[in-house]
Design a protein around this motif. Structure first.
Motif, PDB file in Angstrom:
ATOM      1  N   ALA A   1      43.295  31.889  30.280  1.00 14.86           N
ATOM      2  CA  ALA A   1      44.644  31.847  30.862  1.00 14.86           C
ATOM      3  C   ALA A   1      44.865  30.579  31.679  1.00 14.86           C
ATOM      4  O   ALA A   1      45.882  29.887  31.517  1.00 14.86           O
ATOM      5  CB  ALA A   1      44.879  33.083  31.729  1.00 14.86           C
ATOM      6  N   LEU A   2      43.925  30.246  32.555  1.00 15.18           N
ATOM      7  CA  LEU A   2      44.078  29.049  33.379  1.00 15.18           C
ATOM      8  C   LEU A   2      43.992  27.790  32.528  1.00 15.18           C
ATOM      9  O   LEU A   2      44.712  26.809  32.776  1.00 15.18           O
ATOM     10  CB  LEU A   2      43.021  29.030  34.476  1.00 15.18           C
ATOM     11  CG  LEU A   2      43.185  30.124  35.540  1.00 15.18           C
ATOM     12  CD1 LEU A   2      41.980  30.159  36.470  1.00 15.18           C
ATOM     13  CD2 LEU A   2      44.456  29.918  36.348  1.00 15.18           C
ATOM     14  N   GLY A   3      43.135  27.793  31.523  1.00 15.00           N
ATOM     15  CA  GLY A   3      43.019  26.630  30.643  1.00 15.00           C
ATOM     16  C   GLY A   3      44.299  26.354  29.877  1.00 15.00           C
ATOM     17  O   GLY A   3      44.722  25.203  29.737  1.00 15.00           O
ATOM     18  N   VAL A   4      44.939  27.411  29.381  1.00  9.89           N
ATOM     19  CA  VAL A   4      46.205  27.242  28.659  1.00  9.89           C
ATOM     20  C   VAL A   4      47.259  26.640  29.579  1.00  9.89           C
ATOM     21  O   VAL A   4      48.002  25.722  29.193  1.00  9.89           O
ATOM     22  CB  VAL A   4      46.688  28.591  28.090  1.00  9.89           C
ATOM     23  CG1 VAL A   4      48.156  28.510  27.663  1.00  9.89           C
ATOM     24  CG2 VAL A   4      45.826  29.009  26.908  1.00  9.89           C
ATOM     25  N   LEU A   5      47.342  27.116  30.807  1.00 20.30           N
ATOM     26  CA  LEU A   5      48.345  26.592  31.743  1.00 20.30           C
ATOM     27  C   LEU A   5      48.070  25.141  32.098  1.00 20.30           C
ATOM     28  O   LEU A   5      49.003  24.341  32.250  1.00 20.30           O
ATOM     29  CB  LEU A   5      48.375  27.451  32.998  1.00 20.30           C
ATOM     30  CG  LEU A   5      48.958  28.860  32.812  1.00 20.30           C
ATOM     31  CD1 LEU A   5      48.694  29.712  34.042  1.00 20.30           C
ATOM     32  CD2 LEU A   5      50.459  28.800  32.513  1.00 20.30           C
TER      33      LEU A   5
ATOM     34  N   HIS B   1      47.015  26.637  41.215  1.00 20.78           N
ATOM     35  CA  HIS B   1      47.986  27.529  40.573  1.00 20.78           C
ATOM     36  C   HIS B   1      48.744  26.734  39.502  1.00 20.78           C
ATOM     37  O   HIS B   1      49.878  26.297  39.721  1.00 20.78           O
ATOM     38  CB  HIS B   1      48.961  28.089  41.605  1.00 20.78           C
ATOM     39  CG  HIS B   1      48.304  28.862  42.708  1.00 20.78           C
ATOM     40  ND1 HIS B   1      47.772  30.113  42.523  1.00 20.78           N
ATOM     41  CD2 HIS B   1      48.060  28.540  44.012  1.00 20.78           C
ATOM     42  CE1 HIS B   1      47.254  30.546  43.661  1.00 20.78           C
ATOM     43  NE2 HIS B   1      47.406  29.611  44.575  1.00 20.78           N
ATOM     44  N   PRO B   2      48.143  26.528  38.337  1.00 20.22           N
ATOM     45  CA  PRO B   2      48.740  25.635  37.331  1.00 20.22           C
ATOM     46  C   PRO B   2      50.086  26.103  36.801  1.00 20.22           C
ATOM     47  O   PRO B   2      50.838  25.297  36.246  1.00 20.22           O
ATOM     48  CB  PRO B   2      47.685  25.600  36.225  1.00 20.22           C
ATOM     49  CG  PRO B   2      46.849  26.823  36.428  1.00 20.22           C
ATOM     50  CD  PRO B   2      46.838  27.068  37.901  1.00 20.22           C
ATOM     51  N   GLU B   3      50.423  27.386  36.972  1.00 22.59           N
ATOM     52  CA  GLU B   3      51.722  27.842  36.485  1.00 22.59           C
ATOM     53  C   GLU B   3      52.871  27.191  37.236  1.00 22.59           C
ATOM     54  O   GLU B   3      53.999  27.097  36.719  1.00 22.59           O
ATOM     55  CB  GLU B   3      51.829  29.368  36.594  1.00 22.59           C
ATOM     56  CG  GLU B   3      51.882  29.939  37.994  1.00 22.59           C
ATOM     57  CD  GLU B   3      50.516  30.213  38.595  1.00 22.59           C
ATOM     58  OE1 GLU B   3      50.430  31.020  39.536  1.00 22.59           O
ATOM     59  OE2 GLU B   3      49.514  29.605  38.127  1.00 22.59           O
TER      60      GLU B   3
END
Length: 420
Positions: A68-72, A336-338
């Motif tokens: 999830a974090l990698g995709v963002l 918080h990459p989002e």
């Protein structure tokens, strides 16, 4: 400190997701995809969404977080690959299909997952999300999609952020910082007292803490669950970034301090640990309750009041007032990459207008000759120094770690003095 309202973005209508019990998708991948859908469709924080969806198995939990974090962090490059391979804009795709494609391409480009397994799991993921109708499409895109690893799109940020930061920092420094944001943010802890004793307790557990400031340590990666680490249950420390600590340390040694917009509360704890009587205020009663819980865990007293500082000041005068104002939170994009996909350039001006009101109201609560500390977790001048300058008070000290590639959050802050 809290984030401004999320800007809604028009996108394709989402098909109702019907769970496919026949899907062979790994539970960790399914959890990551559902968390990503919650981030995009509901505006939720990725950590909050992951906490809801991750399975119990440790390996699957780790996979979900990494995916999830990698995709963002790499979304710009992933979307470029999808757009090129599909010959259509990503916003025209059903969200479950897009989520499966992003996850599959991330695994293909940035992990050691064998290509055939990444493609197979991407297809199964689409089925698990209720998009079995698009299984063939997902298979085809994953097989021919090529994720760009060079150029601006590989930096992992919207074009407007890249342009802003390059114009201010210069391309080499800005690009270095943005590439560093592709790596996980470091986790730090702040010790209430006896730093040497806390470090020794971690050493006994096989964890070597790295000093990162007065009473501040960096946790090594993969140290385990925070609430299971030595000293947590005993209230010997709390999690807080060094940049936030630096802002709290701008507050001079006074008997009492008012912490405006106090949530999540780390600065209140830092000040209380220095022996000050802290009054914490925030617009959100639930977040204030969490401050009280954390204060109780570490054995500190932090009384609080619900207050909307954008509407009016509070009665009373304090020798020091700390304002960590609501902002775009663009200084937290590594952790918080989002956030980088939620903000638009217009949000900077919107946040600045609110910050000016909050600072003006807070300034009226500073006693004559007292200190006013203003800070934001954003590097944008419109939110930081330009807001402080409007007040016209003498500035005694400033703090900024903009462009820091070492893993800390980015804050700007200053200490001003109210004329006697």
């Amino acid at each position: 400190m809290s984030e401004p309202a999320v800007v809604a973005v028009k996108r394709a209508p989402r098909r109702p997701a019907r769970p496919n019990t026949r899907s062979r998708a790994n539970p960790g991948r399914v959890a990551a995809a559902r968390a990503l859908l919650a981030v995009d469709d509901e505006g939720r924080n990725v950590e909050e969404a992951l906490a809801e969806f991750v399975p119990g198995d440790p390996a699957d939990r780790a996979l979900a977080w990494n995916l999830a974090l990698g995709v963002l962090r790499h979304r710009a490059a992933l979307d470029e690959a999808i757009t090129t391979a599909a010959r259509r804009a990503v916003w025209t795709l059903d969200p479950p299909v897009l989520s499966a494609l992003r996850a599959g391409l991330y695994e293909l480009a940035f992990t050691r997952t064998p290509p055939h397994a990444a493609v197979d799991q991407g297809v199964e993921l689409a089925r698990a999300l209720g998009a079995a109708h698009a299984a063939g499409f997902v298979n085809a895109i994953l097989r021919r999609g090529v994720v760009p690893l060079e150029g601006d799109v590989s930096l992992g940020f919207p074009a407007w952020m890249i342009a802003r930061w390059r114009s201010r920092l210069g391309s080499p420094r800005a690009d270095s910082y943005m590439r560093a944001c592709a790596e996980p943010a470091a986790v730090h802890l702040v010790v209430k007292e006896d730093p040497a004793g806390v470090a020794a307790s971690f050493q006994k557990a096989g964890i070597v803490l790295v000093p990162a400031g007065e009473g501040v340590f960096r946790l090594p990666a993969r140290s385990g669950r925070v609430d299971e680490l030595p000293g947590f249950a005993e209230g010997r420390w709390w999690i807080m970034d060094p940049a936030a600590v630096a802002v709290a340390d701008l507050v001079p040694n006074v008997a009492e301090v008012l912490d405006v917009c106090a949530a999540p509360g780390g600065k209140s704890l830092r000040l209380a640990a220095r022996g000050m009587r802290v009054t914490a205020t925030d617009l959100d009663a639930e977040r204030l309750a969490r401050i009280a819980e954390n204060a109780a865990r570490v054995g500190l007293s932090v009384p609080s009041n619900v207050h909307d500082w954008s509407a009016a000041p509070m009665a009373g005068a304090w020798p020091a007032v700390l304002v960590d104002a609501p902002c775009t939170a663009l200084g937290l994009v590594r952790r918080h990459p989002e956030i980088r996909w939620r903000r638009t350039e217009a949000d900077v001006a919107i946040a600045a207008a609110r910050q000016a009101k909050i600072l003006s109201n807070a300034a009226s609560c500073v006693a004559p000759g007292g200190a006013l500390i203003y800070a934001v977790c954003s590097p944008e001048p419109e939110e930081g120094p330009m807001i402080a300058a409007k007040l016209g008070w003498p500035v005694e000290a400033t703090y900024s770690n903009e462009g820091n590639p070492e893993g800390a959050d980015v804050f700007w802050g200053c200490r001003m003095r109210r004329p006697a």
